[in-house]
Each structure stands twice: as C-alpha cells, then as structure tokens.
Design a protein around this motif. Structure first.
Motif, PDB file in Angstrom:
ATOM      1  N   GLU A 142       5.144  13.012  14.154  1.00  0.00           N
ATOM      2  CA  GLU A 142       6.216  13.830  13.579  1.00  0.00           C
ATOM      3  C   GLU A 142       7.598  13.305  13.944  1.00  0.00           C
ATOM      4  N   HIS A 143       7.764  12.903  15.207  1.00  0.00           N
ATOM      5  CA  HIS A 143       9.071  12.421  15.647  1.00  0.00           C
ATOM      6  C   HIS A 143       9.427  11.115  14.939  1.00  0.00           C
ATOM      7  N   GLU A 144       8.442  10.273  14.729  1.00  0.00           N
ATOM      8  CA  GLU A 144       8.696   9.008  14.033  1.00  0.00           C
ATOM      9  C   GLU A 144       9.054   9.262  12.576  1.00  0.00           C
ATOM     10  N   VAL A 145       8.345  10.205  11.957  1.00  0.00           N
ATOM     11  CA  VAL A 145       8.665  10.563  10.567  1.00  0.00           C
ATOM     12  C   VAL A 145      10.094  11.099  10.484  1.00  0.00           C
ATOM     13  N   GLU A 146      10.462  11.923  11.463  1.00  0.00           N
ATOM     14  CA  GLU A 146      11.814  12.497  11.485  1.00  0.00           C
ATOM     15  C   GLU A 146      12.870  11.405  11.579  1.00  0.00           C
ATOM     16  N   GLU A 147      12.619  10.402  12.403  1.00  0.00           N
ATOM     17  CA  GLU A 147      13.563   9.291  12.542  1.00  0.00           C
ATOM     18  C   GLU A 147      13.699   8.516  11.237  1.00  0.00           C
ATOM     19  N   VAL A 148      12.548   8.281  10.582  1.00  0.00           N
ATOM     20  CA  VAL A 148      12.590   7.547   9.314  1.00  0.00           C
ATOM     21  C   VAL A 148      13.347   8.345   8.256  1.00  0.00           C
ATOM     22  N   LEU A 149      13.127   9.666   8.229  1.00  0.00           N
ATOM     23  CA  LEU A 149      13.837  10.504   7.254  1.00  0.00           C
ATOM     24  C   LEU A 149      15.345  10.517   7.535  1.00  0.00           C
ATOM     25  N   ASN A 150      15.710  10.476   8.808  1.00  0.00           N
ATOM     26  CA  ASN A 150      17.136  10.385   9.141  1.00  0.00           C
ATOM     27  C   ASN A 150      17.737   9.087   8.611  1.00  0.00           C
ATOM     28  N   ALA A 192       0.811  -1.214   0.000  1.00  0.00           N
ATOM     29  CA  ALA A 192       0.000   0.000   0.000  1.00  0.00           C
ATOM     30  C   ALA A 192       0.844   1.264   0.000  1.00  0.00           C
ATOM     31  N   GLY A 193       2.111   1.134   0.348  1.00  0.00           N
ATOM     32  CA  GLY A 193       2.985   2.305   0.403  1.00  0.00           C
ATOM     33  C   GLY A 193       3.132   3.015  -0.917  1.00  0.00           C
ATOM     34  N   GLU A 194       2.838   2.330  -2.056  1.00  0.00           N
ATOM     35  CA  GLU A 194       2.991   2.964  -3.355  1.00  0.00           C
ATOM     36  C   GLU A 194       1.710   3.622  -3.827  1.00  0.00           C
ATOM     37  N   GLU A 195       0.607   3.493  -3.061  1.00  0.00           N
ATOM     38  CA  GLU A 195      -0.650   4.104  -3.462  1.00  0.00           C
ATOM     39  C   GLU A 195      -0.541   5.610  -3.272  1.00  0.00           C
ATOM     40  N   ASP A 196      -1.178   6.362  -4.179  1.00  0.00           N
ATOM     41  CA  ASP A 196      -1.173   7.809  -4.060  1.00  0.00           C
ATOM     42  C   ASP A 196      -2.046   8.276  -2.908  1.00  0.00           C
ATOM     43  N   GLU A 197      -3.206   7.648  -2.751  1.00  0.00           N
ATOM     44  CA  GLU A 197      -4.139   7.979  -1.689  1.00  0.00           C
ATOM     45  C   GLU A 197      -4.709   6.688  -1.164  1.00  0.00           C
ATOM     46  N   SER A 212       6.145   9.142  -0.142  1.00  0.00           N
ATOM     47  CA  SER A 212       5.088   8.457   0.605  1.00  0.00           C
ATOM     48  C   SER A 212       5.098   8.845   2.080  1.00  0.00           C
ATOM     49  N   LEU A 213       6.267   9.208   2.609  1.00  0.00           N
ATOM     50  CA  LEU A 213       6.355   9.612   4.013  1.00  0.00           C
ATOM     51  C   LEU A 213       5.856  11.037   4.230  1.00  0.00           C
ATOM     52  N   LEU A 214       6.079  11.894   3.240  1.00  0.00           N
ATOM     53  CA  LEU A 214       5.822  13.322   3.416  1.00  0.00           C
ATOM     54  C   LEU A 214       4.444  13.763   2.954  1.00  0.00           C
ATOM     55  N   LYS A 215       3.732  12.915   2.214  1.00  0.00           N
ATOM     56  CA  LYS A 215       2.431  13.330   1.697  1.00  0.00           C
ATOM     57  C   LYS A 215       1.311  12.934   2.653  1.00  0.00           C
ATOM     58  N   LYS A 216       0.188  13.547   2.484  1.00  0.00           N
ATOM     59  CA  LYS A 216      -0.986  13.207   3.279  1.00  0.00           C
ATOM     60  C   LYS A 216      -1.377  11.756   3.015  1.00  0.00           C
ATOM     61  N   GLY A 217      -1.857  11.093   4.068  1.00  0.00           N
ATOM     62  CA  GLY A 217      -2.244   9.698   3.914  1.00  0.00           C
ATOM     63  C   GLY A 217      -1.136   8.737   4.287  1.00  0.00           C
ATOM     64  N   SER A 218       0.021   9.273   4.701  1.00  0.00           N
ATOM     65  CA  SER A 218       1.118   8.399   5.115  1.00  0.00           C
ATOM     66  C   SER A 218       0.697   7.603   6.342  1.00  0.00           C
ATOM     67  N   LYS A 219       1.146   6.357   6.403  1.00  0.00           N
ATOM     68  CA  LYS A 219       0.799   5.503   7.545  1.00  0.00           C
ATOM     69  C   LYS A 219       1.498   5.968   8.818  1.00  0.00           C
ATOM     70  N   ILE A 220       2.611   6.685   8.657  1.00  0.00           N
ATOM     71  CA  ILE A 220       3.330   7.212   9.824  1.00  0.00           C
ATOM     72  C   ILE A 220       2.882   8.650  10.030  1.00  0.00           C
ATOM     73  N   THR A 221       2.201   8.919  11.119  1.00  0.00           N
ATOM     74  CA  THR A 221       1.645  10.252  11.354  1.00  0.00           C
ATOM     75  C   THR A 221       2.391  11.018  12.439  1.00  0.00           C
TER      76      THR A 221
END
Length: 800
Positions: A461-469, A360-365, A450-459
């Motif tokens: 902010e700190h978790e998103v930051e860790e994944v981006l790192n 599902a990570g490749e879905e746009d929405e 997929s991480l930065l757009k709306k609808g990402s499974k990771i909501t």
C-alpha cells in the motif's frame, strides 16, 4: 616625591611642572598600573588648582571684575587642558621619530605595541583629570565650544591628528602599506600573525570620532584609511590572479579556486576585519572573480549538465547566484536541456513500442494472453505505447532534474520554473502526442488503472501511495485535465462494476489527491460512484434476504448487481439486443419486481455489455480434479450456455439464439476462440455465416480459472475513440458555458478579448483552441445567447 596635596592656589607653571612629573612615568614607564595614593595626589593637585580662590591676575594683585567671563576656574581649566594637549603632541613626536626608523612588519609590531601602551596610559591620565572632565570640559561642551573633548578622547584625537593622520609626515601611509603586504603574504599561502592586523584594525576603529559629539564613535577613519585601500588592493590582486588562472586552467578548476578565495575573504572578515567590511569586500571580490568571468563560466554549464556533474553544478550555482542577473541564461539553458531529455526519453519508449510487444502493465488480468509482436511491415504506431513504460520515462526525467534543482540549485524558484515549463512541454508535446495532444492524460489515467486494479504488480500500500504521488506530479503538468478525468472516470467505473479495485482506501486516497489538485467539482461524480457501490451492496443483501423467504424459491445462480445513477456513471447503453439465457431469466425477473416494488417510478436500464460471469465447465472435469472455471463477459456467457443444448452451432444459429449483432458476437467469440474454449471447422473463414463453432471437449489448461474475456484490439481502439468523441462534446458545452458567464458579467466584449478571456478561464481544465472557441461563439449566436453589434461586427453583446 613632592606632596602635591599641600600645594594650594599655586601658579600654572608650578602646578603643571608637578603634574608633568607625575604624568611622565604613567606615559613612558607604566607597568604595574597606578596606585591609589599616586592617583589621589595628582587628582588633588588638579582639584586645588581649578578651585583656587585667588582672583588676582595682575602684578599689583588688584581684584579682577567678578563679572568677567574669564573667572579663575575657567581660565585655569583651559590652561591645564592646553598644556596637556601640548604635552601629548611632544610625547607623540618622540614616538614618530622612533617609528620612522621601522619598516614593514617591524613597524606594525612597534605601532601595535605603542598603541596598546598609549591607550592604557591615557586611560589612567583620564582618571587623573576626572575633575577637569566633570566641570570645565563638560561646561565647555555644553556651551557648544568645538574641539573640546574629555581627556581620554583628547588623547585619541591627538594620536589621530598628530601621529597617525593621513597626510605628509604622519605614519598612516607606511602602516597601511605594511598591513597590505602582510595580508598579501597570507593570500600567497604564507603564515602570518593575524593578531597584528587585528590590533591595527582595532586602532583604526577606535580613532573614529564624531566631531559633533565626542561620545559617539564612527567608522570614518577605518573606512577612509583602511577599508578603501584594502579593497582596492584586493581587487587588483584578484584581477591579476583570476585572469592568469582562468587562462591556464579549466573552468571547473577556476570555480574551485574562486570558491576557495571567496571563503578565505569571508573568513578574513571574521579573523581581523570589522564586520561592516564584509559586504563591500565580498561584493568587490564577486565582481572580480565572478562577474568579470561570467561568460566562460556560463558556457561550461551545458557540459556539466550533459555529464551530470552534480557537485560542479552546485558550485557554479553557488558562485553565479552571487551575481543574480547571470542566472537567467543558466535557467534558459536548463529548460532547453530538460525538455530535450524528456523528448528523448519518450522517443526511446516509442521506438521500443515499434520494435516489440507491450509490457505486461497493459494487460487487464495476469491470466490474459499477451499480444504477439507486430508482423513485419506493420510496426506499432508511435502513440501505441505501454502506459507504465511511458509514465516511468516521464517520471525518471522529472525526478532526476527535480533532485538537481533541489540539491545543486538550492530549490531556487527560477530553476523550479524552468523545470516546470520544460516538463509541461515534453509531457504534452512529444512524439507520442503528435496525432493526439490528449495522449498523455489518457496514458496517465491507464497507468493509474493498472496500479489500482487487482493484479497490479505493486501490492504494498505504501509503495502504491508513493507511485500515485508521483503520478500526481505529472498530472499537474497535463494541460488536458478533462481528458484524464474522462478516462479515469471510465476506468474507475469498470473497476467498480467488475469488483476489480485492489484497495478501497487507495481509491479514496487517489480521489482526494485529485480533489486537492482540481477542486470538488472535478471529483464529485467519482465520489458518488462509490456511494452507489455502497448502496448496491445493501440492495443485494436485501434481495438475497427476500429471496430466501420466498415460498416458491428455486435454485438460481449466485447473483450480484450494481445499480448506479445515470448522471454520475460514464456508461453507455448496449448497442445490441440480447436474449437472456433461461438459466438467468428467473433471477432477472425477480430482481426487476423487487426493485420496482422498492423504488416505484424508477426504471432499470440493464447494461449487459458491462457484466461478467463465472461458468463452471463440468464437461471437462476429470476424476478427482476441480472443474475449470471460465471468466467471461455476459455475452460470452450467453454464447457458452447455448452449448448446454448442443455442442455445435453455425455463426448464424448463435446470432439467432443470442440476438447479438454481428460485431458484438464476433467480439464474444474472439475471446472464446483465443482461449481455445471453442473451435471452428474452417479457420481460414472464421466469420462465415455457416462456419460451425464447436465446444472444445478436449480443453486443457494448467490453470483452473481461465479468462476468456479478451477484447479485440479494434474494440479497444473504438472505445478510446468514443471516449475522445465524448470529451470533445463535453468541451463544447464547457466552452459555451464559459463564454456565457463572461458575457453575462461584461455585457459587451470585443471578439479577441473574449477569446483570450475564455482561454484564461479554462486553462486549468484544458486549453481550448481558438477555432473551437469561435465555433462555440457561432453556436451561441444561433441560440441567441449573444449577438453581434451592428456598428462593429467584432463586438458582441449579451442578450438577457
């Protein structure tokens, strides 16, 4: 006892007899120290003798020449010194006779007991002879006479040379033999009194005296008579033990044994050896226990890696790091192992992609329907993998072995280098990258999207930051960073255009990470895009305000527009004409006039293919329920609005009414058909010109907002190919610019050197191929930026 202070100017035999009577109890029976009165009597006796005014040295008592070099004080001082020296030797002869009757530990106990008694007693004797030390001894030393020491040093020298020694008849060989036996007992697990060894070592250290300066101690005696035989015995002991143990036990057990033995020897230094012995002792043990068995230990490394034995790997590193040259083989084995693990992880991802649908990570929405699994006989291509699954696989391998390097290998730079080289290999050259070396940066950019757009499974902010790192961790290994930049820029543009960014702060944080990694130039266009978004917000507010004041205000749609500069947005002009629906035409013309009035001289190029719309479907509204809202592209909106006039059209009629070309119209209708918003009369001939398309008046859905903008897979592939084509064009210009910079600096350059220098300058951005560089050189020759030399066709010259 005689009154020593009453004797004055007595002769030597009488004086020494009285001194010896006083010294004997000190040397043999001292238990409570020396009283002040006793010390004063002996001191006065020596003082009176040394300062005697009697200057007669013959039987007729005739005066000796006052200019003689053997004046009374000097001669009598020397006599006292020599008599004391003789006395000490005789005293030690008695000790030697007693020592000869002792063996092993008894001998050591006897030696340490007598050493303590002797050094304590002679310290008192030294005080008794204080006057002799201050005058006669000092004068002799100042005049450069060798073998003259202060009294206490004399007692130590006499012990060393007459009693301790190292030659025949001395006690040192027996002492050392007994010490080594005692230490071997301890190594064999027996309990010993370590204070005995400590006392022996202290005596060896104390006996080290500088022959040229008696006030300076040395470690010569300790090194020669203790450390050297001790280390030799240690080597022999561990050589025998290690060879036996390694032949009867596993390598892991041997490493535990060696680790324990090294710790014991280090602790032995702390317990009773001189600190200077630590380095040579441990070096000797490391040679016998590790260096001599490096081969078998290194061979076990691969097995431990395969079994993820973190503790044993840490133990192996701890041992072999003591022999630095032995680590190189481990580093190479580790690099090969990590590379294989990375390639294997990617192969599993590729196999999974062939066997089933994308994640599902490749879905746009999340509203978008998931693609079906590929039909039999048409497996997915190795490169057609889910970006999240692919990135997670790479990160899991890196995280596992990065933790291993930090924990087991103490973060050693050599292993960090091996990890980096291995990761660079499996990130850039794996089964997914077989057909395109730039697949990794493309998938990495898609994962960021997929991480930065709306609808990402990771909501969070700190978790998103860790994944981006963690994404940035992989980014540093990516060779084609320009590919990542291009895809990231396109996806960011799409997020901004469609207002799909989940969090502006996170977007900005990611751009800052890229700027830190690659510099300002890498992210300058990305930052300008955000500036355009902010300016567009103000522009929309101004347009709405003006519209609200207009006298001939008419109802129109809710309208938002994004105006971006052509230079920084990676957007292409539409490939088809488009008839703006009447419902939008008035608003379109108003904004055109508003913008031209505000910015005279600027021209708006409308990119309808990037727009999105929300359309309410009142025709399917049921009583009391909210009407459906269709989320469409601008072109799909143009098609749907046609059905306000009629409920059925042929493909040809829709093409005529919208002016869309065939591929674009097919793409728009594909999503409408997929979502069942419209139906066709003949499904077997969907794209026939006269096939009729009808509005589905019986449309049903559990959702109230339905996404119908579903791109065709072929369309997605074409967009990717177009991006790669743009990357190649950009690379050609970058390579040419690099060549011109180099030639402008060097003026003349040989072909191969120019190619090498160009690769070196561009490797942080991407790794250009030799063929691409040669092609760019040919282009620059045609453009006359450079020229070939007549005498040497392999040489180029810069044309100013």
């Amino acid at each position: 006892m005689a009154n020593y202070g009453a004797l004055a100017a007595s002769d030597l035999p009488t004086t020494w007899a009285q001194l010896e009577t006083g010294i004997d109890p000190i040397m043999n029976k001292l238990s409570e120290g020396l009283s002040y009165k006793r010390w004063m009597d002996l001191y006065t006796l020596i003082y009176n003798y040394c300062t005697s005014s009697r200057m007669y040295g013959n039987q007729n008592d005739e005066p000796i020449n006052s200019h003689s070099s053997t004046r009374g004080a000097n001669l009598m001082g020397a006599d006292l010194y020599q008599n004391l020296k003789k006395y000490l030797k005789e005293h030690l002869d008695t000790l030697k006779a007693n020592a000869d009757a002792q063996m092993d530990e008894d001998l050591l106990l006897f030696y340490t007991k007598e050493w303590k008694r002797y050094t304590t007693a002679t310290a008192y004797v030294n005080h008794v002879f204080a006057y002799l030390n201050r005058h006669w001894v000092k004068r002799e030393i100042d005049e450069g006479h060798k073998n003259i020491y202060d009294v206490y040093t004399l007692t130590l020298v006499t012990w060393r040379d007459h009693f301790f020694g190292g030659g025949p008849g001395t006690i040192q060989p027996k002492i050392m033999d007994a010490v080594l036996k005692l230490i071997e007992k301890q190594r064999n697990g027996e309990t010993i009194d370590s204070t005995i060894v400590n006392a022996i070592v202290d005596s060896f250290v104390s006996l080290g005296l500088d022959e040229n300066d008696s006030t300076k101690p040395t470690l010569d005696v300790y090194k020669q008579y203790f450390e050297t035989p001790f280390i030799a015995k240690t080597e022999a002991y561990y050589k025998m033990e290690s060879e036996r143990f390694i032949s009867e036990n596993t390598i892991v057990d041997y490493m535990k044994k060696a680790e324990m033995r090294l710790a014991e020897e280090d602790n032995r230094v702390q317990m009773y050896l001189h600190s200077s012995s630590q380095k040579p002792l441990l070096l000797s043990c490391e040679t016998v226990l590790i260096k001599n068995h490096t081969g078998p230990i290194q061979e076990e490394f691969q097995n431990l890696l395969d079994q993820d034995k973190m503790e044993d790997l840490s133990r192996m590193y701890g041992l072999l790091s003591r022999v630095p040259e032995s680590l190189e083989k481990l580093r190479h084995t580790f690099e090969v192992h990590v590379r294989k693990q990375g390639l294997s992880a990617v192969e599993k991802v590729a196999e999974s992609a062939q066997a089933g649908p994308a994640e599902a990570g490749e879905e746009d929405e999340e509203e978008e329907p998931k693609p079906k699994a590929p039909a039999a006989g048409a497996p997915r291509k190795p490169g057609d993998v889910d970006s999240k699954t692919y990135v997670d696989a790479l990160l899991s391998v890196h995280a596992k072995y990065s933790d291993l390097v930090k924990t087991a290998f103490r973060g050693e730079t050599g292993f960090e280098g091996s990890l980096d080289r291995a990761c660079r290999e499996f990130v850039n050259r794996n089964v997914v990258c077989e057909k395109s070396s730039s697949k990794s940066p493309e998938l990495l950019a898609k994962h960021c999207d997929s991480l930065l757009k709306k609808g990402s499974k990771i909501t969070d902010e700190h978790e998103v930051e860790e994944v981006l790192n963690s994404v940035m961790t992989l980014f540093k290994y990516v060779e084609d960073k320009d590919v990542f930049q291009k895809f990231y820029q396109k996806q960011l543009a799409r997020r901004l255009v469609n207002a799909q960014s989940a969090n502006g702060d996170t977007e900005e944080s990611m751009i800052n990470k890229l700027k830190d990694a690659c510099g300002f130039e890498f992210t300058s266009k990305l930052q300008r895009m955000f500036q355009d978004v902010a300016l567009s917000k103000d522009l929309n507010d101004q347009f709405k305000e003006q519209t609200s004041r207009t006298q001939d205000k008419v109802d129109g749609p809710d309208f938002q527009i994004l105006v971006g500069g052509t230079g920084q947005w990676p957007l292409n002009a539409p490939s088809t004409a488009f008839n703006i629906p009447d419902d939008l035409l008035k608003t379109y013309e108003r904004f055109q006039n508003f913008y031209q009035h505000k910015f005279s001289g600027r021209k708006l190029n409308w990119l309808f293919h990037l727009g999105r719309a929300e359309i309410k479907a009142n025709y399917v509204k049921t009583a009391g329920k909210t009407p459906f809202t269709f989320l469409t592209s601008t072109y799909q909106m143009g098609v749907l609005l046609q059905f306000n006039t009629a409920t059925s059209y042929t493909f040809t009629e829709l093409a005529t009414n919208t002016s869309l070309d065939t591929p674009t119209l097919k793409s728009a209708l594909y999503g409408l058909l997929k979502s069942k918003t419209v139906t066709v009369d003949n499904p077997s001939k969907v794209w026939e010109p006269e096939n009729r398309w009808e509005l589905n008046l019986a449309f049903k859905s559990k959702k109230t907002r339905i996404k119908v903008d579903v791109p065709m897979r072929a369309e997605q592939k074409a967009e990717s190919e177009e991006t790669h084509k743009g990357i190649e064009e950009d690379r050609s210009m970058v390579i040419q610019a690099a060549i011109v910079r180099i030639m402008k600096t060097r003026k003349m350059m040989q072909n191969q050197v120019l190619v090498t220098e160009t690769i070196e300058q561009l490797k942080t951005r991407f790794k250009p191929t030799v063929s691409a560089i040669k092609k760019c050189i040919d282009m620059l020759l045609e453009k006359e930026y450079i020229e070939r030399m007549e005498k040497d066709r392999e040489m180029f010259a810069y044309v100013a």
